[in-house]
Design a protein around this motif. Structure first.
Motif, short mmCIF file in Angstrom:
data_model
loop_
_atom_site.label_atom_id
_atom_site.label_comp_id
_atom_site.label_asym_id
_atom_site.label_seq_id
_atom_site.Cartn_x
_atom_site.Cartn_y
_atom_site.Cartn_z
N ASP A 55 0.84 -1.19 0.00
CA ASP A 55 0.00 0.00 0.00
C ASP A 55 0.88 1.24 0.00
O ASP A 55 1.79 1.38 0.81
CB ASP A 55 -0.91 0.03 1.22
N VAL A 56 0.57 2.16 -0.92
CA VAL A 56 1.32 3.42 -1.01
C VAL A 56 0.33 4.55 -0.80
O VAL A 56 -0.73 4.59 -1.44
CB VAL A 56 2.01 3.56 -2.39
N THR A 57 0.67 5.48 0.10
CA THR A 57 -0.16 6.63 0.40
C THR A 57 0.59 7.89 0.00
O THR A 57 1.73 8.09 0.42
CB THR A 57 -0.52 6.69 1.89
N VAL A 58 -0.04 8.73 -0.80
CA VAL A 58 0.55 9.99 -1.22
C VAL A 58 -0.34 11.10 -0.66
O VAL A 58 -1.54 11.13 -0.91
CB VAL A 58 0.64 10.09 -2.75
N LYS A 59 0.29 11.99 0.12
CA LYS A 59 -0.44 13.08 0.76
C LYS A 59 0.12 14.40 0.27
O LYS A 59 1.32 14.59 0.25
CB LYS A 59 -0.30 12.97 2.28
N GLY A 60 -0.77 15.30 -0.17
CA GLY A 60 -0.34 16.58 -0.70
C GLY A 60 -1.31 17.68 -0.33
O GLY A 60 -2.22 17.48 0.48
N PRO A 61 -1.13 18.86 -0.92
CA PRO A 61 -1.98 19.99 -0.57
C PRO A 61 -3.45 19.82 -0.95
O PRO A 61 -4.33 20.39 -0.31
CB PRO A 61 -1.37 21.17 -1.33
N LYS A 62 -3.76 19.02 -1.95
CA LYS A 62 -5.16 18.84 -2.38
C LYS A 62 -5.86 17.66 -1.70
O LYS A 62 -7.07 17.55 -1.79
CB LYS A 62 -5.23 18.67 -3.89
N GLY A 63 -5.08 16.74 -1.08
CA GLY A 63 -5.72 15.60 -0.44
C GLY A 63 -4.78 14.42 -0.33
O GLY A 63 -3.56 14.55 -0.48
N THR A 64 -5.38 13.25 -0.07
CA THR A 64 -4.62 12.02 0.14
C THR A 64 -5.19 10.92 -0.74
O THR A 64 -6.40 10.76 -0.82
CB THR A 64 -4.70 11.59 1.62
N ILE A 65 -4.28 10.15 -1.37
CA ILE A 65 -4.69 9.01 -2.19
C ILE A 65 -3.91 7.79 -1.70
O ILE A 65 -2.70 7.86 -1.49
CB ILE A 65 -4.38 9.23 -3.68
N THR A 66 -4.60 6.67 -1.55
CA THR A 66 -3.96 5.40 -1.20
C THR A 66 -4.28 4.39 -2.29
O THR A 66 -5.41 4.30 -2.77
CB THR A 66 -4.48 4.88 0.16
N ARG A 67 -3.26 3.62 -2.67
CA ARG A 67 -3.43 2.62 -3.72
C ARG A 67 -2.55 1.41 -3.40
O ARG A 67 -1.46 1.55 -2.87
CB ARG A 67 -3.04 3.22 -5.07
N THR A 68 -3.03 0.23 -3.76
CA THR A 68 -2.27 -0.99 -3.57
C THR A 68 -1.60 -1.37 -4.88
O THR A 68 -2.26 -1.49 -5.91
CB THR A 68 -3.19 -2.14 -3.11
N PHE A 69 -0.27 -1.52 -4.84
CA PHE A 69 0.50 -1.89 -6.01
C PHE A 69 0.91 -3.35 -5.94
O PHE A 69 0.90 -3.96 -4.87
CB PHE A 69 1.75 -1.01 -6.14
N SER A 70 1.30 -3.91 -7.07
CA SER A 70 1.72 -5.30 -7.15
C SER A 70 3.04 -5.50 -6.42
O SER A 70 3.94 -4.66 -6.50
CB SER A 70 1.87 -5.70 -8.62
N PRO A 71 3.22 -6.63 -5.74
CA PRO A 71 4.48 -6.88 -5.04
C PRO A 71 5.63 -7.25 -5.99
O PRO A 71 6.79 -7.27 -5.58
CB PRO A 71 4.15 -8.06 -4.12
N ILE A 72 5.33 -7.48 -7.26
CA ILE A 72 6.37 -7.85 -8.23
C ILE A 72 7.32 -6.68 -8.49
O ILE A 72 8.52 -6.86 -8.58
CB ILE A 72 5.71 -8.33 -9.54
N ILE A 73 6.77 -5.48 -8.59
CA ILE A 73 7.57 -4.29 -8.89
C ILE A 73 8.07 -3.69 -7.58
O ILE A 73 7.28 -3.46 -6.66
CB ILE A 73 6.74 -3.25 -9.67
N THR A 74 9.38 -3.41 -7.50
CA THR A 74 9.94 -2.81 -6.29
C THR A 74 10.01 -1.30 -6.45
O THR A 74 10.36 -0.79 -7.52
CB THR A 74 11.34 -3.37 -5.99
N MET A 75 9.69 -0.62 -5.36
CA MET A 75 9.66 0.84 -5.36
C MET A 75 10.79 1.35 -4.48
O MET A 75 10.90 0.95 -3.33
CB MET A 75 8.30 1.31 -4.83
#
Length: 177
Positions: free
Chosen positions: A23-43
Motif C-alpha cells: 500500500d502506497v499513500t501519497v499526501k499533498g496539498p489537495k488531499g490524500t490518495i492510497t493505492r495498492t500496487f503489485s508486489p512484483i515491482i519494487t519501489m
C-alpha cells in the motif's frame, strides 16, 4: 518499446509518500490518495525521487512496470495539481442542473439523475457545461464517461454529451450520394 517504467518520478515539496507493504499513500496539498500496487515491482524512494524496478523481462512484468510508474505519477500529480474534465451538452433543449444530484435533460421523456461521488467536485457554470474535478484521474475519467454514456453524440447531427475538445465526424445522411 516504451521505457515509461524506468523514468524517475520527482516528488515536489509539500508531498509526502508513505509505504506500508504494497500500500502506497501519497499526501499533498489537495488531499490524500492510497493505492495498492503489485508486489512484483519494487519501489525505491530516495532523495525526493522514486524509481521502479522489475525482476525480469517477462511481458506481463514489463507491462506492470510501466503501469505502476504511471499510476504513481498520476497520484503525485493529483495531490498537487488535480485533474479536471469538461463536458458540453449539444442539442436543442439539452441542459444540466446541480441540485444535490446532477440532473440531465437530454431528450428523454424524464430527466436523468446521477449521484455525484463525494470525492469529486462537479460544477455547472451554465446550462450546457459540466466541469468535473478531483484528485484521482481514474475517478474523474470514470464519472465523465458515465455522464457521456447517458447520451453519447450521434453521428448525423452531432447532438449529445461530448468532451470539451472532442471532434465528432458527421455522416452525410440519406440524400448525400
Amino acid at each position: 518499446m516504451s521505457r515509461i517504467g524506468y523514468k524517475t518520478v520527482t516528488i515536489p515539496d509539500g508531498v509526502d509518500v508513505k509505504r506500508d507493504g504494497n500500500d502506497v499513500t501519497v499526501k499533498g496539498p489537495k488531499g490524500t490518495i492510497t493505492r495498492t500496487f503489485s508486489p512484483i515491482i519494487t519501489m525505491n524512494v530516495a532523495d525526493g525521487e522514486v524509481n521502479f524496478d522489475r525482476p525480469d523481462d517477462n511481458n506481463k512484468t514489463r507491462a506492470l512496470h510501466g503501469t505502476t510508474r504511471a499510476n504513481f505519477n498520476n497520484m503525485v500529480e493529483g495531490v498537487t495539481k488535480g485533474f479536471a474534465k469538461t463536458l458540453k451538452l449539444v442539442g436543442v433543449g439539452y441542459r444540466a442542473q446541480l441540485k444535490g444530484k446532477l440532473i440531465l435533460s437530454v431528450g428523454y421523456s424524464n430527466p436523468v439523475e446521477i449521484d455525484v461521488p463525494s470525492t469529486l467536485k462537479v460544477e455547472v457554470p451554465d446550462n450546457n457545461t459540466i466541469n468535473i474535478s478531483g484528485i484521482s484521474k481514474q475517478e474523474v475519467g470514470d464519472f465523465a464517461a458515465e455522464i457521456r454514456a447517458v447520451r453519447s453524440p450521434e453521428p448525423y447531427k452531432g447532438k449529445g454529451i461530448r468532451y470539451e475538445n472532442e471532434h465528432i465526424s458527421l455522416k452525410e445522411g440519406k440524400t448525400g450520394k
